[in-house]
Design an enzyme around this catalytic site. Sequence first.
Site, PDB file in Angstrom:
ATOM      1  N   HIS A  22       0.832  -1.205   0.000  1.00  0.00           N
ATOM      2  CA  HIS A  22       0.000   0.000   0.000  1.00  0.00           C
ATOM      3  C   HIS A  22       0.870   1.259   0.000  1.00  0.00           C
ATOM      4  O   HIS A  22       0.539   2.245  -0.656  1.00  0.00           O
ATOM      5  CB  HIS A  22      -0.908   0.008   1.237  1.00  0.00           C
ATOM      6  CG  HIS A  22      -1.936  -1.072   1.227  1.00  0.00           C
ATOM      7  ND1 HIS A  22      -3.294  -0.826   1.175  1.00  0.00           N
ATOM      8  CD2 HIS A  22      -1.821  -2.420   1.262  1.00  0.00           C
ATOM      9  CE1 HIS A  22      -3.961  -1.977   1.175  1.00  0.00           C
ATOM     10  NE2 HIS A  22      -3.079  -2.949   1.228  1.00  0.00           N
ATOM     11  N   ASP A 129      -6.388   5.306   2.759  1.00  0.00           N
ATOM     12  CA  ASP A 129      -6.475   3.910   2.335  1.00  0.00           C
ATOM     13  C   ASP A 129      -7.849   3.319   2.623  1.00  0.00           C
ATOM     14  O   ASP A 129      -8.551   3.733   3.549  1.00  0.00           O
ATOM     15  CB  ASP A 129      -5.403   3.103   3.084  1.00  0.00           C
ATOM     16  CG  ASP A 129      -5.095   1.790   2.421  1.00  0.00           C
ATOM     17  OD1 ASP A 129      -5.877   0.834   2.616  1.00  0.00           O
ATOM     18  OD2 ASP A 129      -4.087   1.700   1.707  1.00  0.00           O
TER      19      ASP A 129
END
Length: 486
Positions: A22, A129
Amino acid sequence: MVNEYYQGKLHVVFFPFMAHGHMIPTLDTAKLFGARGVKCTIITTPLNSPFFTKEIEKSKKINEGRSMIEIEVFRFPSVENGLYKGCENLEQAMMSLDMAEKFIKAASMLREQLEQYLEKTRPHCLVADMFFPWATECAAKFNIPRLVFHGISLFAHCTKEMVMVHQPYNNVSNDDESFVVPFLPHEIMLTRSQLPREYLVEGEQSELKRRHKKIQESEVQCYGVIVNSFYELEPDYADFFRKQLGRRAWHIGPVSLCNKSQKDECSLDEHKCLKWLNSKRPNSVIYICFGSLAHLIAPQLQEIARALDDLDYEFIWVVREDKYRMSEEWLPQGFKERTQGKGLVIGGWVPQVLILQHEAIGAFVTHCGWNSTLEAISAGVPMVTWPLFAEQFYNEKLVNNVLKIGAPVGAKKWQVVHFIEDLVKHENIVNAVRKIMDGDKGLEWRNKARKLKEMARKAIEENGSSYCDLTSLINELRDYHFQKHD
């Protein structure tokens, strides 16, 4: 005190989940925004901050000592949530599902620090996120638009949504019977064994189901979604996501292609790997890597080694550093001697983007994580697909059934940690690799992969689909900010 250089600039804050899968695409996304004159701040934790600061220092060397990216560090509550001190990255918590759940819980405790930061700085946008669904509420408190960053393909997102909402797995009699995922543009078939077990729990008792519901609700309420993909790769699913699911999305990838000068910044050790490739013929080497989160047991590693013994192709095989450091007893007897000069077994990190872009690479044996999949597509490399968990079984279907640039090894079970009964046998690996490396079918897949590579590069160039989507998003955020202050 705001740096004079940044005054009057659009300010976008990025908040990636603490896992390299990520963090890396989020950093690349921030670089793309920064290249358009947007001030960027990345929120991270103390032990993850060196990853970002190292990259920022590199960009300063290129940009006369300036960088459009800054770092904000939050304290990570690992010990309070049953994790060991210094556990600040998901890779460190992947020894068991229990530890992974504790890590995700600890990450949710960052909410108070985020609210304090947003109240103090009042940025123009928060890109948070998907694993931080509560970030939508945090941003809304201060009238800041929140964008969700998805580290997955639009195809995977649409497939996951149709599976969760319509539950077609209830229409089959056992875990190995196939079902069709309804309403998708292509006929996509899965089995129950390729889904997380938590999907199959009745009602809303599953933690995974509850989390998915929160993510879904957060996504519906937020400003929109940033996707690391490009329109030409999955046009049917970009349209499906926007029109059928009714979500706002901007595809701005492949974001890894922003690192055009990366080769010059490689260390000497990394260059050794690339130097080895320089001595090989085009399309002659197999690259094998399962990402930073996979835990393959010793018997499975032995099956891979047996396959490499049987195959005539040269190879680079990346093994998780912890397994590699502990011992090499898992290697078959005499393997190192037999493969001397034929292949490299590397423990730890490698410059994957540069390896995939090297003309010597002929096939990529991959776990189908989205970063790896998109990097292979961007490099024009066909794939041997070996999904393990997360949304990887969905990505496998995109690669093999929709794009038709790969061959499966026959992985059947969604599992974070695999057991002896789940082994993919060496003959299956051999067969899949040979399909790509030899014969007419392999040539067809390679040609398709090369066309996708060209599409990917055009997408990020000026007037390309991803370039234009990013331009549209930045302009919209500026308009939103100025309208708010009229």
